[in-house]
Design an enzyme around this catalytic site. Sequence first.
Site, PDB file in Angstrom:
ATOM      1  N   HIS A  56       1.388  -5.255 -24.255  1.00 25.24           N
ATOM      2  CA  HIS A  56       1.536  -4.254 -23.194  1.00 25.24           C
ATOM      3  C   HIS A  56       0.573  -4.485 -22.040  1.00 25.24           C
ATOM      4  CE1 HIS A  56       3.969  -2.309 -26.234  1.00 25.24           C
ATOM      5  NE2 HIS A  56       4.659  -1.976 -25.172  1.00 25.24           N
ATOM      6  N   ARG A  97       8.702   3.481 -18.004  1.00 23.92           N
ATOM      7  CA  ARG A  97       7.886   3.693 -19.205  1.00 23.92           C
ATOM      8  C   ARG A  97       6.919   4.836 -18.891  1.00 23.92           C
ATOM      9  NH1 ARG A  97       7.767  -2.137 -19.014  1.00 23.92           N
ATOM     10  NH2 ARG A  97       8.499  -3.055 -20.966  1.00 23.92           N
ATOM     11  N   ARG A 151      12.154   6.878 -19.820  1.00 18.25           N
ATOM     12  CA  ARG A 151      12.111   6.683 -21.265  1.00 18.25           C
ATOM     13  C   ARG A 151      11.101   7.651 -21.884  1.00 18.25           C
ATOM     14  NH1 ARG A 151      10.581   0.989 -23.854  1.00 18.25           N
ATOM     15  NH2 ARG A 151       8.472   1.745 -23.437  1.00 18.25           N
ATOM     16  N   GLU A 185      16.498  -2.179 -29.589  1.00 18.92           N
ATOM     17  CA  GLU A 185      15.323  -3.053 -29.722  1.00 18.92           C
ATOM     18  C   GLU A 185      14.932  -3.260 -31.180  1.00 18.92           C
ATOM     19  OE1 GLU A 185      11.986  -1.365 -27.605  1.00 18.92           O
ATOM     20  OE2 GLU A 185      12.546   0.669 -28.125  1.00 18.92           O
ATOM     21  N   ASN A 228      11.828  -7.263 -25.885  1.00 17.63           N
ATOM     22  CA  ASN A 228      10.425  -7.486 -26.289  1.00 17.63           C
ATOM     23  C   ASN A 228      10.241  -7.135 -27.758  1.00 17.63           C
ATOM     24  OD1 ASN A 228      10.146  -7.897 -23.595  1.00 17.63           O
ATOM     25  ND2 ASN A 228       9.192  -5.937 -23.168  1.00 17.63           N
ATOM     26  N   ASP A 229      10.740  -5.969 -28.142  1.00 18.22           N
ATOM     27  CA  ASP A 229      10.627  -5.586 -29.546  1.00 18.22           C
ATOM     28  C   ASP A 229      11.686  -6.273 -30.398  1.00 18.22           C
ATOM     29  OD1 ASP A 229       8.420  -3.822 -30.067  1.00 18.22           O
ATOM     30  OD2 ASP A 229       9.337  -2.509 -28.589  1.00 18.22           O
ATOM     31  N   ARG A 241       4.520  -9.219 -31.543  1.00 18.76           N
ATOM     32  CA  ARG A 241       4.448  -9.518 -30.112  1.00 18.76           C
ATOM     33  C   ARG A 241       3.026  -9.480 -29.577  1.00 18.76           C
ATOM     34  NH1 ARG A 241       7.353  -4.300 -27.288  1.00 18.76           N
ATOM     35  NH2 ARG A 241       6.189  -4.828 -25.416  1.00 18.76           N
ATOM     36  N   CYS A 285      16.357  -4.672 -20.256  1.00 20.99           N
ATOM     37  CA  CYS A 285      15.084  -4.335 -19.603  1.00 20.99           C
ATOM     38  C   CYS A 285      13.906  -5.067 -20.234  1.00 20.99           C
ATOM     39  CB  CYS A 285      14.850  -2.829 -19.631  1.00 20.99           C
ATOM     40  SG  CYS A 285      14.662  -2.182 -21.301  1.00 20.99           S
TER      41      CYS A 285
END
Length: 596
Positions: free
Chosen positions: A200, A307, A343, A442, A465-466, A476, A513
């Site tokens: 992140h 986010r 989100r 995800e 990403n996840d 990650r 995304c």
Amino acid sequence: MLAYPAKGFTMLKGTAASAGVAQGTAYVLTCGYRSAVPQRSIRAAEVDGERRRLDSAVARAEAELLVLQDDVRDKIGATQADIFGAQRLILDDASLRDRVLRAVEEKRINVEAAVSDVFEEYTRNLESVADGYLRARAADIHDVRRRVISALAMGAGSSGPEIPDGAIVVSDELLPSVTARLQLENVRAFVTARGNKFSHSSILARSLGTPAVVGVPSALAQIKTGDRLIVDGVAGVVFVNPESSIEREYDRLAADLRSSKEKLRHLVDLSSVTLDGTTLPLLANVNKFSDTEAALLYNADGIGLYRTEFTFSIRSAFPTEDEQFEFLERAAERMHPRKLVFRLVDLGGDKVLPYFPLPPSRNPSLAERGIRLLLRHIDVLKTQLRAFLRVSARHPVSILLPVVVGIEDVRQAREVLRQVQYELSAEGKRFDPDIPMGAMIEVPSAALMTRTLAKEVDFLSLGTNDLVQYVLAADREDESTAHYYQPLHPAVLGLIESVVEGARRAGRELTICGEMAGDPLHTALLLGLGLRELSVAPGQMLEVKDAIRRTHLDEARRLASIALELGSAAEVEALLNQHRRSPSLGGATDSAPGVT
Ligand code: PEP
Ligand code: MG
């Protein structure tokens, strides 16, 4: 991840996490659990103040542990809760307190640095003993150390360390809550010992447009505050006290990068249309209100992913409904009438808040996070839904659920949404009764049942990403598994293709995304897999738009079908590089590397 000492300077290699190059002076932070700790010398007159800070931090840590102990006793059991009883005993240990205060007085260092040193030494001693039980206690000491450091960072008047202007922040890791407290306007670049491109903090650096190199294991051993650094966020390299010839080389590269952005400037007002005339929405991923500035600068068609964690991470308690509403409303106002996807806050995993301690977990990515965590903390969920709904009264916003595993998550969230709508109506507050609700795809279960899940929601958002970490069993955030974390792995591509198909058959809009959508090398492949709406960091929009405008969908489909037949991410990457050099693949099946 190697160190090359050469001619008096050191070159450290890591992972390029945020493009761009920067030169500046190192500012080393040791980063405790959820907090950043500056190391600094103090004057004799400050010793008493440091003693008081230690005592109030210990009291705060003690109170947190008591809450945790009670909570764990209720939810898990008395034996597990005893872990925190044992940690409280460590906090109470008078000899440890004496050692910390002695270090403050004798070494004239701030109390955070003293806690860090003394606890480190204690941990090291325990780790070297033969007795397995005692060795295991080292983890407890480590945990207590991090908690005290976190409490110190939250103490009165400590809004975050003073970062000198032009500093390059060097740290072991940068949790989002830590990064948020830094004076970001003074930071020229980031270097971290841990993390990878999809951490992140890396995402945050990219959205700030600040160069970053992460996963440099020896960063803290090799870099001292005051060292001159060059951070090459393109190559993933950091130079420590470089020669002037290298500095000159980087001056030139920085100018090149500026002009390459300049070269794409003309694209700002052009639409993202493929060579065959298909116009595709290009949206922005943002983390905070000020990011909408960049989204507008690059003419985003909307915000595909807002986010909301940042707002939570910069406060010392949960933001109120009004605090959330205020900045979300302002963002919606600025973006109006473009679409804007809020989100729900995705806590858990690596996203932890100092004021919301979660039960310790062996594997936080597989513990409570996202919507499943919110459903157990209904007040937090309801407060945020109220804020979203109030914004929906005047703006076209929608709600996105993070880390959805299956339809139960969606149904329960919808039920809470209904309750909140009912309550707002009773209070006479306006909102959009048909506000769209979507699910992040995800988690592999959600991806594998996209069509069924899609029927329960109004839209879908593909979070690679996840998804990549869960499909490939590669954390990650962990540099040691970074080489397994491969967005271009054919297994990931096959899953993306089936998600696209599931969404199409259910007639639901699907946006991608995840960070892989921001790399222009991937654009043709993603379009070939059937994706038609991309949401990327603002700084990546022009490059991606450029790639879209160079893509013919027929060609992209051919490219995707070749990629899906390949056996490894390396082969796919080679194929994409070849395609970039000569976009027409005519007969490429024979010449694509690895395709025989
Ligand atoms: C993702 O997982 O791809 C995503 C966009 O969410 P985040 O990076 O915030 O976990
Ligand atoms: Mg995610």
